[in-house]
Design a protein around this motif. Structure first.
Motif, PDB file in Angstrom:
ATOM      1  N   ARG A  47      13.373  -0.873   1.755  1.00 27.57           N
ATOM      2  CA  ARG A  47      12.761   0.447   1.909  1.00 27.57           C
ATOM      3  C   ARG A  47      11.768   0.404   3.340  1.00 27.57           C
ATOM      4  N   THR A 102       9.118   2.501   3.491  1.00 22.05           N
ATOM      5  CA  THR A 102       7.807   2.935   2.972  1.00 22.05           C
ATOM      6  C   THR A 102       7.776   3.243   1.535  1.00 22.05           C
ATOM      7  N   ASP A 103       6.604   3.325   0.803  1.00 22.45           N
ATOM      8  CA  ASP A 103       6.633   3.957  -0.742  1.00 22.45           C
ATOM      9  C   ASP A 103       5.447   4.814  -0.843  1.00 22.45           C
ATOM     10  N   GLY A 160       2.010   3.407   0.037  1.00 22.08           N
ATOM     11  CA  GLY A 160       1.693   3.356   1.409  1.00 22.08           C
ATOM     12  C   GLY A 160       1.270   4.492   1.994  1.00 22.08           C
ATOM     13  N   ASP A 195       7.929 -10.169   3.817  1.00 26.50           N
ATOM     14  CA  ASP A 195       7.248  -9.007   3.207  1.00 26.50           C
ATOM     15  C   ASP A 195       8.259  -7.768   3.405  1.00 26.50           C
ATOM     16  N   GLU A 196       8.711  -7.694   2.060  1.00 29.93           N
ATOM     17  CA  GLU A 196       9.518  -6.692   2.093  1.00 29.93           C
ATOM     18  C   GLU A 196       8.861  -5.217   2.122  1.00 29.93           C
ATOM     19  N   ARG A 197       7.628  -4.973   2.084  1.00 27.94           N
ATOM     20  CA  ARG A 197       7.205  -3.608   2.322  1.00 27.94           C
ATOM     21  C   ARG A 197       7.661  -2.963   3.885  1.00 27.94           C
ATOM     22  N   PHE A 198       7.902  -4.118   4.676  1.00 24.76           N
ATOM     23  CA  PHE A 198       8.655  -3.606   5.841  1.00 24.76           C
ATOM     24  C   PHE A 198      10.019  -3.502   6.185  1.00 24.76           C
TER      25      PHE A 198
END
Length: 178
Positions: free
Chosen positions: A45, A47-48, A51, A155-158
């Motif tokens: 992803r 973003t979510d 975020g 950091d899988e948020r990125f």
């Protein structure tokens, strides 16, 4: 004649549609319709909802949306950082890329930063390997600084990197009074 492009600050009710727009511009097969895709560099992803909601609610921050006839077409995030404005989360619906909409959104963001925040410059970070995107920004007055920051591996948020050499480069543009 096309209806006027409307700019406004994002609201919490926009979050699901904004997440879909941002994801479509950068990740997955849908992003390959446009030229801003990161699908060859990153999986996962972009973003979510948490975020995007955080950006909308943050002090000194605005998520600017562009819409026409009620259709959300583009967005960008601006954040005050002293004498600078940080520019990010820039997304244009892939089927609308290449027609000048991105230039309009960037110009509006620059004007907001300069006129409402008295920002002297706009800054951003771009994945160094995105040569086409960096060239686009350079044509619009941004300059490469040679300042790099590491990609947040793990950091899988990125996103989930598809290669081991990713890093961000800082780009800067001086904002002069028009």
């Amino acid at each position: 004649m096309a209806p006027e492009l409307i700019f406004r600050a994002a609201e919490p009710t926009d979050v699901p549609e904004l997440v879909a727009l941002i994801e479509s511009a950068y990740r997955g097969d849908a992003s390959r319709v446009g030229w801003t895709t990161e699908a060859d560099l990153l999986d996962g992803r972009r973003t979510d909802e948490a975020g995007v909601s955080e950006v909308i609610g943050r002090e000194g921050s605005v998520l600017l949306v562009a819409e026409r006839d009620g259709e959300l077409l583009a967005c960008c995030h601006l954040e005050r950082r002293g004498a600078a404005a940080y520019f990010g989360m820039f997304s244009v619906r892939p089927t609308r890329q290449g027609g000048g909409l991105g230039r309009e959104v960037l110009a509006r963001a620059e004007r907001l930063a300069r006129e409402e925040w008295a920002a002297e410059e706009m800054e951003m970070t771009v994945i160094e390997q995105r040569a086409d995107l960096i060239a686009w920004y350079e044509r619009r007055g941004f300059r490469r600084t040679g300042e790099y920051s590491p990609f947040p591996y793990g950091d899988e948020r990125f996103g989930i990197p598809r290669r081991p050499d990713l890093r961000f480069e800082r780009l800067v543009k001086e904002l002069r009074a028009a």
